[in-house]
Enzyme design. Structure first.
Site, PDB file in Angstrom:
ATOM      1  N   CYS A 133       0.871  -1.178   0.000  1.00 39.05           N
ATOM      2  CA  CYS A 133       0.000   0.000   0.000  1.00 39.05           C
ATOM      3  C   CYS A 133       0.906   1.226   0.000  1.00 39.05           C
ATOM      4  O   CYS A 133       2.108   1.102  -0.257  1.00 39.05           O
ATOM      5  CB  CYS A 133      -0.987  -0.015   1.168  1.00 39.05           C
ATOM      6  SG  CYS A 133      -0.266   0.124   2.817  1.00 39.05           S
ATOM      7  N   CYS A 164      -1.707   2.009  -4.147  1.00 41.62           N
ATOM      8  CA  CYS A 164      -0.458   2.695  -4.478  1.00 41.62           C
ATOM      9  C   CYS A 164      -0.350   3.017  -5.964  1.00 41.62           C
ATOM     10  O   CYS A 164       0.608   3.653  -6.412  1.00 41.62           O
ATOM     11  CB  CYS A 164       0.758   1.919  -4.006  1.00 41.62           C
ATOM     12  SG  CYS A 164       0.801   0.173  -4.430  1.00 41.62           S
ATOM     13  N   CYS A 218       3.238   1.316  -7.671  1.00 40.98           N
ATOM     14  CA  CYS A 218       3.473  -0.090  -7.369  1.00 40.98           C
ATOM     15  C   CYS A 218       4.271  -0.736  -8.494  1.00 40.98           C
ATOM     16  O   CYS A 218       4.046  -0.463  -9.668  1.00 40.98           O
ATOM     17  CB  CYS A 218       2.151  -0.830  -7.170  1.00 40.98           C
ATOM     18  SG  CYS A 218       1.330  -0.423  -5.614  1.00 40.98           S
TER      19      CYS A 218
END
Length: 220
Positions: free
Chosen positions: A89, A163, A167
């Site tokens: 996250c 995210c 990510c």
């Protein structure tokens, strides 16, 4: 040891002890230079963020251990076939830490989980800790950390939670985005439904990974 000019003598001594423990643990996989490089870079990662300097060597050792475990899998030094899941996250302080706690509890020794953040915070969300404690799971000892290339490459599945483009994407991985409210700034009554949804998603993920229910701990 670390080239960070602000490192204290006590921290240097603690890092030497950490390096010795890691060298013993990974003696069949990596040489001393590799272990010290991972430990030093892990220390530098937390040096500007930790509010408790005495804990820095311990955080560095724990993060270096996770990274070395990941590298050992990539390089074939680990022979078990347990699936590895990475929960990501933004701050690695709430959602991904609760997912890690549930996964580690339910999977027992049949699967492995790590967590990380695209912009790691400085501490775990205290309300998330309290909400998990209500379920009998203690995540108070966890800490926000970034993701690294070796950790992502070693994972079989990468679960992202908000995210976005930050990510990491590597070919050949199972990717899944979990749309969940961020517990940051919320009270415990608001966090409980997020927590419970995470647990149900974790149980479903374990089914998808083929972790047998008979080998798991019972739902909380």
């Amino acid at each position: 040891m670390s080239t960070n000019p602000t490192i204290s003598l006590d921290q240097q001594l603690a890092l030497k002890r950490s390096a010795s423990r890691l060298a013993e643990e990974f003696s069949t996989a990596f040489n001393t230079e590799t272990i010290e490089r991972f430990l030093n870079s892990s220390f530098d990662e937390f040096a500007d963020k930790s509010t408790i300097p005495n804990f820095l060597p311990l955080l560095a050792e724990r993060f270096a251990r996770q990274r070395l475990q990941a590298l050992a899998r990539i390089e074939g030094h680990v022979t078990d076939t347990n699936p590895v899941v990475l929960f990501l996250c933004v701050h690695n302080a709430g959602r991904s830490q609760m997912a890690l706690g549930f996964f580690t509890h339910h999977a027992a020794d049949q699967a492995i989980a790590w967590s990380g953040g695209s912009e790691p915070g400085t501490e775990i969300n205290k309300v998330a800790v309290a909400a998990m404690a209500e379920k009998g799971i203690d995540i108070s000892g966890e800490f926000p950390k970034p993701w690294t290339d070796e950790v992502v490459q070693a994972a079989d599945a990468v679960i992202t939670m908000g995210c976005g483009d930050a990510c990491p994407i590597f070919p050949g991985k199972k990717y899944e985005e979990w749309a969940l409210d961020d517990p940051a700034g919320q009270d415990i009554a608001s966090v409980r439904p997020i927590r419970d949804e995470i647990e149900q998603r974790v149980l479903k993920l374990l089914d998808e990974l083929g972790v047998p229910q008979a080998a798991r701990r019972q739902p909380l």
